[in-house]
Write a protein that holds these residues in place. Structure first.
Motif, PDB file in Angstrom:
ATOM      1  N   ARG A  32       4.365   8.748   8.365  1.00 28.72           N
ATOM      2  CA  ARG A  32       4.573   7.511   9.129  1.00 28.72           C
ATOM      3  C   ARG A  32       5.425   7.787  10.366  1.00 28.72           C
ATOM      4  NH1 ARG A  32       7.138   1.840   6.756  1.00 28.72           N
ATOM      5  NH2 ARG A  32       6.935   0.634   8.685  1.00 28.72           N
ATOM      6  N   ARG A  57       0.204   8.432   0.447  1.00 24.79           N
ATOM      7  CA  ARG A  57      -0.634   7.543   1.264  1.00 24.79           C
ATOM      8  C   ARG A  57      -0.040   6.140   1.315  1.00 24.79           C
ATOM      9  NH1 ARG A  57      -5.564   8.047   3.293  1.00 24.79           N
ATOM     10  NH2 ARG A  57      -5.930   9.951   2.074  1.00 24.79           N
ATOM     11  N   SER A  58       0.450   5.666   0.181  1.00 27.18           N
ATOM     12  CA  SER A  58       1.034   4.332   0.143  1.00 27.18           C
ATOM     13  C   SER A  58       2.288   4.253   1.012  1.00 27.18           C
ATOM     14  CB  SER A  58       1.373   3.955  -1.301  1.00 27.18           C
ATOM     15  OG  SER A  58       2.003   2.696  -1.359  1.00 27.18           O
ATOM     16  N   SER A  61       2.200   3.928   5.097  1.00 26.92           N
ATOM     17  CA  SER A  61       2.033   2.643   5.780  1.00 26.92           C
ATOM     18  C   SER A  61       0.951   2.710   6.853  1.00 26.92           C
ATOM     19  CB  SER A  61       3.369   2.186   6.394  1.00 26.92           C
ATOM     20  OG  SER A  61       3.269   0.878   6.901  1.00 26.92           O
ATOM     21  N   ARG A  62      -0.253   3.081   6.425  1.00 27.83           N
ATOM     22  CA  ARG A  62      -1.455   3.117   7.260  1.00 27.83           C
ATOM     23  C   ARG A  62      -1.494   4.275   8.262  1.00 27.83           C
ATOM     24  NH1 ARG A  62      -0.066  -2.164   7.195  1.00 27.83           N
ATOM     25  NH2 ARG A  62       0.560  -2.196   9.381  1.00 27.83           N
ATOM     26  N   ALA A  63      -0.619   5.254   8.094  1.00 24.57           N
ATOM     27  CA  ALA A  63      -0.736   6.469   8.915  1.00 24.57           C
ATOM     28  C   ALA A  63      -1.740   7.403   8.230  1.00 24.57           C
ATOM     29  CB  ALA A  63       0.620   7.146   9.071  1.00 24.57           C
ATOM     30  N   ASP A  64      -2.909   6.850   7.915  1.00 24.65           N
ATOM     31  CA  ASP A  64      -3.906   7.590   7.129  1.00 24.65           C
ATOM     32  C   ASP A  64      -4.446   8.800   7.868  1.00 24.65           C
ATOM     33  OD1 ASP A  64      -3.698   5.834   4.989  1.00 24.65           O
ATOM     34  OD2 ASP A  64      -5.243   4.497   5.764  1.00 24.65           O
ATOM     35  N   HIS A  65      -4.510   8.723   9.208  1.00 20.65           N
ATOM     36  CA  HIS A  65      -5.053   9.855   9.959  1.00 20.65           C
ATOM     37  C   HIS A  65      -4.182  11.095   9.806  1.00 20.65           C
ATOM     38  CE1 HIS A  65      -2.124   7.966  12.606  1.00 20.65           C
ATOM     39  NE2 HIS A  65      -2.110   9.051  13.373  1.00 20.65           N
TER      40      HIS A  65
END
Length: 257
Positions: A32, A57-58, A61-65
């Protein structure tokens, strides 16, 4: 973010190497922090709880890339193999003759070398005790933060965040993603501002505000100067005149006990 605030396309961003990270949550928070400042190359050396990690992944916080592109290595040497300039982060004095710099100086060098196409990286140690001396020996320089020496311990994500922030600050020359200049509201024309002043002063006259009367010119100048400092926009002038008009139309209600 607009192109004006993004680093140059020719700049090679640094990699972030985590040596034997213990908790998936910490890896996620590192991802993140990296995403916050435009870093994408995350390298993991023997993560204790394995990889991939849903906890990471959780926490990302949506920094999945960043999570999806993360690579796992068996040794530090493999993780650093393609890098040409490596900074080892540590808060402890090491018994080895190696240059020590702050995060700002490290960022300046990383950006300068990255503009030349040089592959750079920051190496971070374990949550409990950081990097060992053999790992530090693989780095070109040590980067340490100006922490209080009586409590120098940082969470790994905090350390990554500081280094990533400094890197992006240098890479973008300190430009912010937006400023007040981007607000886009039209400054009010002086004739509209003057009409507002006249409207306000008329309303104040009706309510006997200007007392004593002989000081009226001085008071008017002071009131006008207050609003001039605000650099009013067209919408703001219309709003203020609407407020004054409502006083004229409905009067001022007095509380009754």
């Amino acid at each position: 973010m607009s192109e004006n605030e993004a680093p140059s396309e020719n700049l090679v961003p640094p990699a972030v190497i985590l040596c034997e990270p213990q908790l998936g949550e910490n890896i996620g928070m590192v991802a993140r922090a990296m995403a916050n400042f435009g870093l994408k190359d995350l390298r993991l050396v023997n993560p204790r709880d394995g990889w991939p990690s849903e906890r990471a992944r959780s926490a990302a916080s949506r920094a999945d890339h960043v999570i999806d592109a993360a690579r796992v290595f068996d040794t530090v040497e493999e993780a650093l193999a393609d890098l040409q300039l490596v900074f080892a982060t540590t808060a402890r004095i090491r018994d080895m003759p190696k240059p020590v710099v702050g995060p700002d100086e490290a960022a300046s060098e990383t950006v300068a070398r990255g503009m030349q196409g040089v592959n750079t990286g920051y190496m971070f140690g374990r949550e409990r005790w950081g990097l060992n001396n053999d790992e530090v020996a693989l780095a070109n320089k040590i980067v340490t933060l100006p922490v209080d020496p009586t409590y120098a311990s940082l969470n790994i994500a905090q350390a990554v965040l500081v280094c990533a922030y400094e890197w992006r600050r240098v890479a973008t020359a300190g430009r912010l993603p937006f400023t007040l200049d981007d607000y886009g509201a039209e400054p009010a024309k002086k004739e509209d501002v003057v009409r507002f002043f006249e409207h306000l002063e008329e309303a104040l006259d009706k309510r006997g505000f200007f007392r004593p009367v002989e000081k009226r010119p001085t008071t008017i100048r002071r009131v006008r100067n207050i609003f001039q400092k605000a650099s009013l926009t067209e919408n703001e002038v219309r709003t203020l005149r609407g407020i004054i008009a409502s006083f004229d139309k409905y009067g001022i209600k007095e509380d009754k006990e």
